[in-house]
Design a protein around this motif. Structure first.
Motif, mmCIF file in Angstrom:
data_model
loop_
_atom_site.group_PDB
_atom_site.id
_atom_site.type_symbol
_atom_site.label_atom_id
_atom_site.label_comp_id
_atom_site.label_asym_id
_atom_site.label_seq_id
_atom_site.Cartn_x
_atom_site.Cartn_y
_atom_site.Cartn_z
ATOM 1 N N ALA A 1 28.531 37.402 28.863
ATOM 2 C CA ALA A 1 27.531 36.458 28.245
ATOM 3 C C ALA A 1 27.762 36.727 26.818
ATOM 4 O O ALA A 1 27.941 37.925 26.362
ATOM 5 N N PHE B 1 26.962 26.773 23.060
ATOM 6 C CA PHE B 1 27.832 26.593 24.000
ATOM 7 C C PHE B 1 29.251 26.094 23.216
ATOM 8 O O PHE B 1 30.181 26.528 23.716
ATOM 9 N N THR C 1 31.221 28.709 21.770
ATOM 10 C CA THR C 1 31.700 29.503 22.952
ATOM 11 C C THR C 1 32.940 28.633 23.509
ATOM 12 O O THR C 1 34.079 29.245 23.857
ATOM 13 N N ARG D 1 25.872 27.199 30.153
ATOM 14 C CA ARG D 1 24.521 27.575 29.437
ATOM 15 C C ARG D 1 23.465 26.743 30.088
ATOM 16 O O ARG D 1 23.465 25.320 29.657
ATOM 17 N N ALA E 1 18.405 28.426 27.968
ATOM 18 C CA ALA E 1 19.278 29.722 28.005
ATOM 19 C C ALA E 1 19.420 30.504 26.638
ATOM 20 O O ALA E 1 19.755 29.696 25.713
ATOM 21 N N GLU F 1 21.815 32.682 26.188
ATOM 22 C CA GLU F 1 23.096 33.114 26.281
ATOM 23 C C GLU F 1 24.045 32.118 26.916
ATOM 24 O O GLU F 1 23.581 31.547 27.455
ATOM 25 N N THR F 2 25.269 32.041 26.463
ATOM 26 C CA THR F 2 26.460 31.090 27.030
ATOM 27 C C THR F 2 27.161 31.975 27.956
ATOM 28 O O THR F 2 27.697 33.109 27.522
#
Length: 139
Positions: free
Chosen positions: A8, A13, A16, A89, A93, A95-96
């Motif tokens: 994570a 997003f 990432t 994600r 949220a 976290e991705t």
């Protein structure tokens, strides 16, 4: 047995996804397929379905020398390739999530000689890619 290796990241997003592409490339993987699950759900099932999964992308990663070895060892292995890497994600949220298939799954399904060695190499490269993402995150 788990079938995915997961990390994570506290990054957006889109950022990432770019990092994942770079990390996979550094390990010799190219992206053969890209499935935008969110866009597909929007088009086929409607906005509510897309909203329920949030941002969700499946990248089909392939390391050609290792894929060649796997298919040569077991021609049926093609049904399990390319290696799926998920970047997702959920709405709201913090976290991705990045997930890569655990190649041990392929060994369990095949049982052919030489598959364990190939899966170990693929696993090492996928884990190295995830580790580089975690390192960039400071974890």
């Amino acid at each position: 047995m788990t079938y995915a290796n997961t990390i994570a990241l506290n990054r957006p997003f889109v950022e990432t996804v770019g990092m994942v592409r770079e990390a996979l490339g550094a390990q010799g993987f190219g992206i053969l397929t890209e499935i935008d699950v969110t866009a597909t759900f929007t088009a086929k099932l409607g906005a509510d379905a897309a909203e329920s999964v949030g941002d969700y992308l499946i990248l089909g990663a392939c390391n050609p020398p290792l894929a060649h070895r796997a298919i040569t060892a077991d021609p049926d292995m093609g049904v399990l390739l390319p290696c799926n890497v998920v970047v997702r994600r959920g709405r709201g949220a913090s976290e991705t999530i990045v997930q890569a298939i655990d190649p041990a799954t392929m060994v369990q399904l095949s049982g052919r000689p030489g598959m364990q060695e190939i899966a170990d190499e693929v696993d090492g490269k996928l884990r190295a890619a995830l580790a580089s993402l975690a390192a960039a995150e400071g974890r």
